[in-house]
Design a protein around this motif. Structure first.
Motif, short mmCIF file in Angstrom:
data_model
loop_
_atom_site.label_atom_id
_atom_site.label_comp_id
_atom_site.label_asym_id
_atom_site.label_seq_id
_atom_site.Cartn_x
_atom_site.Cartn_y
_atom_site.Cartn_z
N TRP A 105 1.06 -0.75 0.02
CA TRP A 105 -0.02 0.00 -0.57
C TRP A 105 1.04 1.43 0.15
CZ3 TRP A 105 -5.28 1.59 -0.19
CH2 TRP A 105 -5.23 3.27 -0.41
N PRO A 106 0.74 1.92 -1.04
CA PRO A 106 -0.56 2.15 -1.86
C PRO A 106 -0.12 2.36 -3.17
CG PRO A 106 0.17 4.24 -1.34
CD PRO A 106 1.41 3.45 -0.88
N THR A 107 1.99 1.56 -3.38
CA THR A 107 2.52 1.27 -4.89
C THR A 107 1.47 0.07 -5.65
OG1 THR A 107 4.43 1.96 -3.65
CG2 THR A 107 3.84 1.06 -5.54
N THR A 108 1.29 -0.94 -5.33
CA THR A 108 0.86 -1.88 -5.94
C THR A 108 -0.26 -1.25 -6.57
OG1 THR A 108 1.80 -3.85 -4.48
CG2 THR A 108 -0.64 -4.27 -6.09
N PHE A 109 -1.45 -0.83 -5.66
CA PHE A 109 -2.58 0.04 -6.47
C PHE A 109 -2.58 1.06 -7.34
CE2 PHE A 109 -3.25 -1.70 -2.31
CZ PHE A 109 -4.37 -2.53 -1.74
N THR A 110 -1.38 2.15 -7.06
CA THR A 110 -1.67 3.04 -8.30
C THR A 110 -0.74 3.19 -9.38
OG1 THR A 110 0.86 3.40 -7.26
CG2 THR A 110 -1.18 4.93 -6.02
N ASP A 111 0.15 1.48 -9.66
CA ASP A 111 0.63 0.37 -10.47
C ASP A 111 -0.55 0.32 -11.37
OD1 ASP A 111 3.42 1.58 -9.81
OD2 ASP A 111 3.93 -0.49 -9.47
N VAL A 112 -1.48 -0.41 -10.39
CA VAL A 112 -2.34 -1.03 -11.74
C VAL A 112 -3.25 0.14 -12.51
CG1 VAL A 112 -4.19 -2.39 -11.50
CG2 VAL A 112 -2.23 -2.96 -10.44
N ALA A 113 -3.51 1.20 -11.78
CA ALA A 113 -4.32 2.16 -11.95
C ALA A 113 -3.39 2.83 -13.01
CB ALA A 113 -4.73 3.14 -10.57
N ALA A 114 -2.46 3.12 -12.64
CA ALA A 114 -1.42 3.59 -13.94
C ALA A 114 -1.06 3.04 -15.04
CB ALA A 114 -0.24 4.17 -13.68
N ALA A 115 -1.15 1.34 -15.07
CA ALA A 115 -1.49 0.83 -15.65
C ALA A 115 -3.12 0.60 -17.18
CB ALA A 115 -1.31 -1.02 -15.49
N VAL A 116 -3.35 0.12 -16.13
CA VAL A 116 -5.09 0.67 -16.96
C VAL A 116 -5.49 1.84 -17.39
CG1 VAL A 116 -8.08 0.54 -16.92
CG2 VAL A 116 -6.17 -0.73 -15.04
N ASP A 117 -4.88 2.52 -16.93
CA ASP A 117 -5.31 4.16 -17.73
C ASP A 117 -4.09 4.45 -18.75
OD1 ASP A 117 -6.71 5.10 -15.89
OD2 ASP A 117 -6.14 6.03 -14.73
N HIS A 118 -2.94 3.87 -18.43
CA HIS A 118 -1.91 3.54 -19.96
C HIS A 118 -2.82 3.45 -21.60
CE1 HIS A 118 2.25 5.10 -21.44
NE2 HIS A 118 1.57 3.45 -21.91
N LEU A 119 -3.67 2.43 -21.31
CA LEU A 119 -4.62 2.09 -22.20
C LEU A 119 -5.12 3.01 -23.31
CD1 LEU A 119 -7.01 -0.78 -21.48
CD2 LEU A 119 -4.84 -0.88 -22.41
N ALA A 120 -4.82 4.46 -22.30
CA ALA A 120 -5.61 5.96 -23.00
C ALA A 120 -4.57 6.27 -24.30
CB ALA A 120 -5.95 6.55 -22.23
N ARG A 121 -3.51 5.96 -23.65
CA ARG A 121 -2.22 6.48 -25.19
C ARG A 121 -1.76 5.30 -25.73
NH1 ARG A 121 2.31 8.10 -20.95
NH2 ARG A 121 2.76 8.89 -22.83
N LEU A 122 -2.28 3.83 -25.63
CA LEU A 122 -2.09 2.36 -27.29
C LEU A 122 -2.61 2.64 -28.38
CD1 LEU A 122 -1.06 0.05 -24.67
CD2 LEU A 122 0.60 1.66 -25.94
N ASP A 123 -2.12 2.29 -29.08
CA ASP A 123 -3.94 2.64 -30.15
C ASP A 123 -4.32 0.82 -29.99
OD1 ASP A 123 -5.16 2.98 -32.88
OD2 ASP A 123 -3.80 1.47 -33.89
N VAL A 124 -5.26 1.33 -28.97
CA VAL A 124 -6.49 -0.73 -28.99
C VAL A 124 -7.77 0.39 -28.39
CG1 VAL A 124 -3.99 -1.42 -27.75
CG2 VAL A 124 -5.83 -0.02 -25.90
N ASP A 125 -8.81 0.05 -28.83
CA ASP A 125 -10.57 0.23 -28.53
C ASP A 125 -10.61 0.41 -26.75
OD1 ASP A 125 -12.59 0.57 -28.32
OD2 ASP A 125 -13.51 -1.25 -29.22
N THR A 126 -10.63 1.72 -26.29
CA THR A 126 -10.96 1.87 -24.83
C THR A 126 -12.22 1.98 -24.12
OG1 THR A 126 -10.80 3.77 -24.46
CG2 THR A 126 -8.58 2.58 -23.97
N SER A 127 -13.83 1.42 -25.49
CA SER A 127 -14.82 1.90 -25.33
C SER A 127 -15.74 1.11 -24.24
CB SER A 127 -15.30 1.75 -26.36
OG SER A 127 -15.33 0.74 -27.44
N ALA A 128 -15.09 -0.45 -24.37
CA ALA A 128 -16.17 -1.25 -23.26
C ALA A 128 -14.78 -2.00 -23.07
CB ALA A 128 -16.43 -1.68 -23.92
N VAL A 129 -13.34 -1.66 -22.10
CA VAL A 129 -12.32 -2.74 -21.84
C VAL A 129 -13.09 -3.27 -20.23
CG1 VAL A 129 -10.13 -2.27 -20.58
CG2 VAL A 129 -10.58 -0.69 -21.91
N VAL A 130 -12.87 -4.83 -20.35
CA VAL A 130 -12.71 -6.06 -19.13
C VAL A 130 -11.71 -5.55 -18.70
CG1 VAL A 130 -13.51 -8.04 -19.03
CG2 VAL A 130 -14.77 -6.74 -21.36
N ALA A 131 -11.76 -5.97 -17.77
CA ALA A 131 -10.20 -6.50 -16.46
C ALA A 131 -10.52 -8.65 -16.44
CB ALA A 131 -10.47 -5.35 -15.17
#
Length: 283
Positions: A105-131
């Motif tokens: 805490w809290p590094t593991t959580f902020t890393d996961v959040a950052a990894a998910v948010d990084h999808l916005a910077r990739l050439d991928v569909d983010t309209s309905a992302v499933v984890a």
């Protein structure tokens, strides 16, 4: 809501997390090699992007388990990520800092959040992302789906990419109970830096069971025979979410803790539960 599925029985695993002979091989290679992409400056802040051959059906974030411990890494997500890509999905298999390697805490959580948010910077569909998350990864996946409800300034709050649905595979979804009952030994205590009594504010922000209902559907896939994470973790979460007006369901499968991440097992069923989770979204 309760649904059942049939899964092949696997050899039971010991509490030490040693893999049985039929546990999915973390070294399984994808038919098309994934691309390694950094989402931050730290060595463990990266993911592997698996793209399908042809048009993508959508994007799935794969969050590996291992009781948040450093010795278990994203290799355990590779078989599912490769299988998803083979079935037409774009799969983002993420790594994050874990206990013993700069996480907790809290590094593991902020890393996961950052990894998910990084999808916005990739050439991928983010309209309905499933984890899709297994074990501790199930906890992190469901937590990530609730980031929009976190208080301003809390670790991981203010998401850039919102998750549309979650598949929790034998997830640790009642973090407080896991700490009190010793699920995974001291795993939850090590993650959070102490007990729920010592850090009630941390657990309030980190425990999916305390964040119901989510605004997105959660499909909990779990075996009653799971000797590492008891199925009560999923049952309690689904009951609490449903009582609060959320969209959650339990799918009981056969096998052990690792059956759900075996691409050859009916407990994975070709990633069918990704489609189930998306179909559960309210109109």
């Amino acid at each position: 809501m309760l649904a059942t599925a049939t899964a092949s029985a696997l050899v039971a695993c010991s509490p030490s997390l040693a893999r049985s002979d039929r546990t999915p091989d973390p070294e399984q290679e994808a038919s098309v090699a994934p691309t390694r992409v950094a989402y931050g400056p730290e060595p463990q802040q990266f993911g592997e992007l698996h793209r399908p051959d042809g048009r993508s059906r959508g994007t799935v974030v794969v969050v590996h388990g291992g009781f948040w411990q450093d010795r278990y890494d994203l290799r355990y997500g590779r078989p599912l990520a490769a299988d998803l890509a083979a079935r037409g999905w774009t799969a983002w298999n993420i790594e994050y800092r874990r206990v013993g390697g700069g996480g907790g805490w809290p590094t593991t959580f902020t890393d996961v959040a950052a990894a998910v948010d990084h999808l916005a910077r990739l050439d991928v569909d983010t309209s309905a992302v499933v984890a899709v998350g297994h074990s501790a990864g199930g906890h992190l996946a469901v937590w990530a789906a609730g980031r929009g409800g976190l208080p301003e300034g809390a670790p991981g709050s203010d998401p850039v990419v919102e998750l549309a649905a979650v598949v929790s595979q034998a997830g640790v979804l009642d973090l407080t109970a896991a700490a009190d009952q010793g699920v995974g030994g001291t795993a939850a205590l090590d993650l959070m830096g102490g007990t729920p009594e010592q850090h009630p504010d941390r657990y309030r922000l980190a425990d999916p069971a305390l964040a119901v209902p989510l605004g997105v559907p959660v499909v909990c896939v779990h075996s009653p025979a799971d000797a590492l994470v008891p199925i009560d973790q999923s049952r309690r979460y689904v009951d609490a979410s449903t009582a609060a007006g959320g969209h959650a369901r339990l799918v009981e499968v056969e096998g052990d803790h690792f059956a759900v991440i075996d691409p050859a097992s009916p407990a994975w069923d070709g990633g069918r539960f990704v489609e189930v989770a998306l179909s559960d979204r309210p109109d």
